[in-house]
Design a protein around this motif. Sequence first.
Motif, short mmCIF file in Angstrom:
data_model
loop_
_atom_site.label_atom_id
_atom_site.label_comp_id
_atom_site.label_asym_id
_atom_site.label_seq_id
_atom_site.Cartn_x
_atom_site.Cartn_y
_atom_site.Cartn_z
N PRO A 1 7.11 -13.61 -7.61
CA PRO A 1 6.58 -12.42 -8.27
C PRO A 1 6.42 -11.22 -7.36
O PRO A 1 5.34 -10.64 -7.27
CB PRO A 1 5.23 -12.92 -8.79
N HIS B 1 -4.40 -6.24 -1.73
CA HIS B 1 -3.91 -4.93 -1.29
C HIS B 1 -2.47 -4.69 -1.71
O HIS B 1 -1.64 -4.23 -0.94
CB HIS B 1 -4.05 -4.82 0.24
N ALA C 1 -3.13 -4.02 -7.47
CA ALA C 1 -4.53 -3.69 -7.14
C ALA C 1 -4.75 -2.18 -7.28
O ALA C 1 -5.75 -1.74 -7.87
CB ALA C 1 -4.86 -4.16 -5.73
N HIS D 1 2.39 6.01 -15.70
CA HIS D 1 3.69 6.09 -15.03
C HIS D 1 4.82 6.07 -16.07
O HIS D 1 5.70 5.20 -16.04
CB HIS D 1 3.87 4.91 -14.07
N GLU E 1 1.98 5.07 -4.42
CA GLU E 1 0.79 4.59 -5.13
C GLU E 1 -0.47 4.91 -4.33
O GLU E 1 -1.51 5.27 -4.90
CB GLU E 1 0.90 3.08 -5.39
N ARG F 1 -7.48 -9.07 2.80
CA ARG F 1 -7.86 -10.02 3.86
C ARG F 1 -7.30 -9.63 5.23
O ARG F 1 -7.74 -10.11 6.25
CB ARG F 1 -7.43 -11.44 3.49
N ARG F 2 -6.27 -8.76 5.25
CA ARG F 2 -5.70 -8.37 6.55
C ARG F 2 -5.96 -6.87 6.81
O ARG F 2 -6.81 -6.28 6.18
CB ARG F 2 -4.22 -8.72 6.58
N ASN G 1 0.36 -3.35 -5.03
CA ASN G 1 0.44 -2.22 -5.97
C ASN G 1 -0.30 -2.49 -7.27
O ASN G 1 -0.77 -1.56 -7.92
CB ASN G 1 1.91 -1.89 -6.26
N TRP H 1 11.76 -12.58 -11.50
CA TRP H 1 10.59 -13.15 -10.84
C TRP H 1 10.52 -14.67 -10.92
O TRP H 1 9.99 -15.29 -10.02
CB TRP H 1 9.32 -12.52 -11.44
N1 LIG Z 1 4.01 1.19 -8.88
C1 LIG Z 1 4.78 0.18 -8.56
O1 LIG Z 1 5.91 0.36 -8.11
C2 LIG Z 1 4.28 -1.21 -8.77
C3 LIG Z 1 3.09 -1.43 -9.48
C4 LIG Z 1 2.62 -2.73 -9.59
C5 LIG Z 1 3.36 -3.77 -9.04
N2 LIG Z 1 4.52 -3.52 -8.39
C6 LIG Z 1 5.25 -4.58 -7.70
O2 LIG Z 1 5.00 -5.84 -8.30
C7 LIG Z 1 4.97 -6.84 -7.27
C8 LIG Z 1 3.69 -7.66 -7.39
O3 LIG Z 1 2.57 -6.88 -6.98
P1 LIG Z 1 1.17 -7.57 -6.63
O4 LIG Z 1 0.25 -6.51 -6.24
O5 LIG Z 1 0.80 -8.51 -7.74
O6 LIG Z 1 1.52 -8.56 -5.45
P2 LIG Z 1 1.73 -8.34 -3.86
O7 LIG Z 1 2.45 -7.07 -3.58
O8 LIG Z 1 2.36 -9.61 -3.40
O9 LIG Z 1 0.26 -8.21 -3.25
C9 LIG Z 1 -0.62 -9.30 -3.28
C10 LIG Z 1 -1.84 -9.00 -2.42
O10 LIG Z 1 -2.75 -10.09 -2.57
C11 LIG Z 1 -3.13 -10.57 -1.30
N3 LIG Z 1 -3.44 -11.99 -1.35
C12 LIG Z 1 -2.62 -13.01 -1.70
N4 LIG Z 1 -3.27 -14.18 -1.65
C13 LIG Z 1 -4.53 -13.90 -1.26
C14 LIG Z 1 -5.68 -14.68 -1.02
N5 LIG Z 1 -5.65 -15.99 -1.20
N6 LIG Z 1 -6.81 -14.07 -0.62
C15 LIG Z 1 -6.85 -12.73 -0.46
N7 LIG Z 1 -5.79 -11.92 -0.67
C16 LIG Z 1 -4.64 -12.51 -1.06
C17 LIG Z 1 -1.95 -10.27 -0.39
O11 LIG Z 1 -2.39 -10.25 0.94
P3 LIG Z 1 -1.48 -10.85 2.13
O12 LIG Z 1 -0.46 -9.81 2.41
O13 LIG Z 1 -2.45 -11.06 3.22
O14 LIG Z 1 -0.88 -12.13 1.61
C18 LIG Z 1 -1.54 -8.88 -0.92
O15 LIG Z 1 -2.35 -7.88 -0.37
C19 LIG Z 1 5.10 -6.12 -5.96
O16 LIG Z 1 6.42 -6.17 -5.48
C20 LIG Z 1 4.72 -4.71 -6.30
O17 LIG Z 1 5.27 -3.73 -5.42
C21 LIG Z 1 4.99 -2.25 -8.23
#
Ligand SMILES: NC(=O)c1ccc[n+]([C@@H]2O[C@H](COP(=O)([O-])OP(=O)(O)OC[C@H]3O[C@@H](n4cnc5c(N)ncnc54)[C@H](OP(=O)(O)O)[C@@H]3O)[C@@H](O)[C@H]2O)c1
Length: 513
Positions: free
Chosen positions: A428, A210, A214, A112, A266, A254-255, A212, A423
């Motif tokens: 975060p 689930h 991931a 990217h 993405e 999980r959902r 970004n 953050w």
């Molecule tokens: N290309 C891009 O623009 C890009 C790339 C990477 C990151 N980012 C941004 O960076 C931020 C962080 O991203 P992230 O992916 O680390 O965090 P996130 O967007 O908060 O996603 C976390 C995921 O983990 C799950 N989760 C949390 N606790 C859990 C548990 N105990 N058991 C199972 N699943 C669990 C959540 O599910 P639930 O919803 O059920 O809690 C969610 O699906 C986001 O705002 C993201 O958009 C952007």
Amino acid sequence: MNIIQQLRQTIQGPQLTWCIARAVKLSTKSFKKEIDLFHSIRYNFGKSFSSSGTFYSTSSSACQHVAIVGSGPAGYYTAQKLLKSHPDLVVDIYEKLPVPFGLVRFGVAPDHPEVKNVINTFTNTANSDRCNFFGNVELGKDLSLKDLRDAYTAVVLCYGAAEDRVLGIPGEDLPNVLSARSFVGWYNGLPQDAQLPVNLDCESAVVLGHGNVALDVARILLTPISILEKTDISEHALEALRRSSVKRVHIVGRRGPLQVAFTIKELREMTQLPDTRTVIQQTDVDGIDKYIQDLPRPRKRLTDLIYKSSVSPGEKEVKTWKEASREWRLVFLRSPLQILQDTNGQVKGIELAVNRLEGDSLKNQRAVATDEREVIHCGLILRSIGYRGLPLDDDLPFNNSRGVIENKNSRIKNEKGLYCAGWIGHGPVGVIVDTMTDGFETGKIILADIQSGVLESNDEHKRQGLLKSLQAKAITFSDWKKIDRAETEAGAKVGKPREKISDIQQMIQIAKS
Ligand SMILES: NC(=O)c1ccc[n+]([C@@H]2O[C@H](COP(=O)([O-])OP(=O)(O)OC[C@H]3O[C@@H](n4cnc5c(N)ncnc54)[C@H](OP(=O)(O)O)[C@@H]3O)[C@@H](O)[C@H]2O)c1
Ligand SMILES: Cc1cc2nc3c(=O)[nH]c(=O)nc-3n(C[C@H](O)[C@H](O)[C@H](O)COP(=O)(O)OP(=O)(O)OC[C@H]3O[C@@H](n4cnc5c(N)ncnc54)[C@H](O)[C@@H]3O)c2cc1C
């Protein structure tokens, strides 16, 4: 020593001529005015002006100096706002790594590159005479929060989220069960993760979460090498990915499909990966089409893409997916229970609880485990369930469950002159644009506090003392430019935008050469 003698000691050449002309013109004014003039000239010439060969800018004691900790988007956008809106204010940015830009360098995926263009904006800010960068200086190790608070008008904590959430399930500490945060650091050349033991000698991998992040790590595992080798991905990761046996990635949430945290761009990239099939079970999306019309626009488009990718993919996708040698699967309603190991202590799979959703509001429905269980066989597990911030100083009011500094509109609770952004302040989540808005808002709030007289001028002697004590260690922005040059030159030789240096000693050696 009069003003002209002082000037002679500190500058030479055309600058000196100009300064003396100005000083003589004003020399009939009072001595105090002379001193003010001296300071203002020194100040306006900034860093290049220093008499003792020091690398920091000097300025009048009446000036406001703000310390920012962390050089990611929050740090640079806060600095940008402060410098643009206040003509005299000076910003010193402290960064624990020898190199700037935080997750823009060490988080954003190598494929990217367009996202990393914000570095140009940060560089413009850094090039200001009123902005200093002190890399290789860590809050909590090389200096304390008290050191900063004693020396600055205001301190803004922008140090991001350096840890990640854990599941707390058996087997989480087995080899090849890795946090996505470390895996991202590994392929992006973050020094602390350069030696991460990543074993890609398995056909199947599981990514938990689930979001970004991931999708980023799954995409890196599945993207053809011919694409990755033209990016700034670290050489050690590229080498390991060249030898990778991974053919299948399960992305487990999980959902359900209506609650995913990733975004449409993405997801689309995943569905369009060369030589890679997308698998979304039709039973998982049954019935979601009836909600699509009523969803807010971004969620509507995203859900529509999930639904169509499962039920009615386009002709191009059907053709690619039929012939593909790799695949990724989007798995819903599963929570990790334990990680299974073979007799050699190696990961052999993950046991999951099958969930159902509870609650009326679609967005906030909760996953509740049923008695049903399922196992996915795999040799690599990446936990991608979110990052987590740390307190860094015992005196900080900290919310441990959210991993954020307690604050109201960036002002840290009960602490005059102490602010946070990004953050570490709001948790975060959020893309760079969200962090930009937060940084700008934080800048505005500090300016309002300066304007209203809430903040006092800093003790410039203390600031100078602090900077002197760090002089030998700190990496300046011009030092960083040497590292930048070395990386881009090394990259050009192999057709990459840059070859990142991931060894701190090597960075320092180049910077100080
Ligand atoms: N290309 C891009 O623009 C890009 C790339 C990477 C990151 N980012 C941004 O960076 C931020 C962080 O991203 P992230 O992916 O680390 O965090 P996130 O967007 O908060 O996603 C976390 C995921 O983990 C799950 N989760 C949390 N606790 C859990 C548990 N105990 N058991 C199972 N699943 C669990 C959540 O599910 P639930 O919803 O059920 O809690 C969610 O699906 C986001 O705002 C993201 O958009 C952007
Ligand atoms: C893997 C990943 C990929 C992402 N991809 C995208 C994307 O493609 N597009 C997008 O818009 N957003 C993306 N994001 C989100 C974006 O990176 C964040 O919104 C943003 O970086 C947060 O900025 P920040 O300044 O708060 O934190 P950071 O960027 O983490 O910056 C914090 C800085 O503080 C420094 N620091 C930490 N501790 C100390 C200390 N003790 N002393 C001194 N300095 C310290 C760190 O080294 C770092 O440089 C991504 C996030 C992740 C995790």
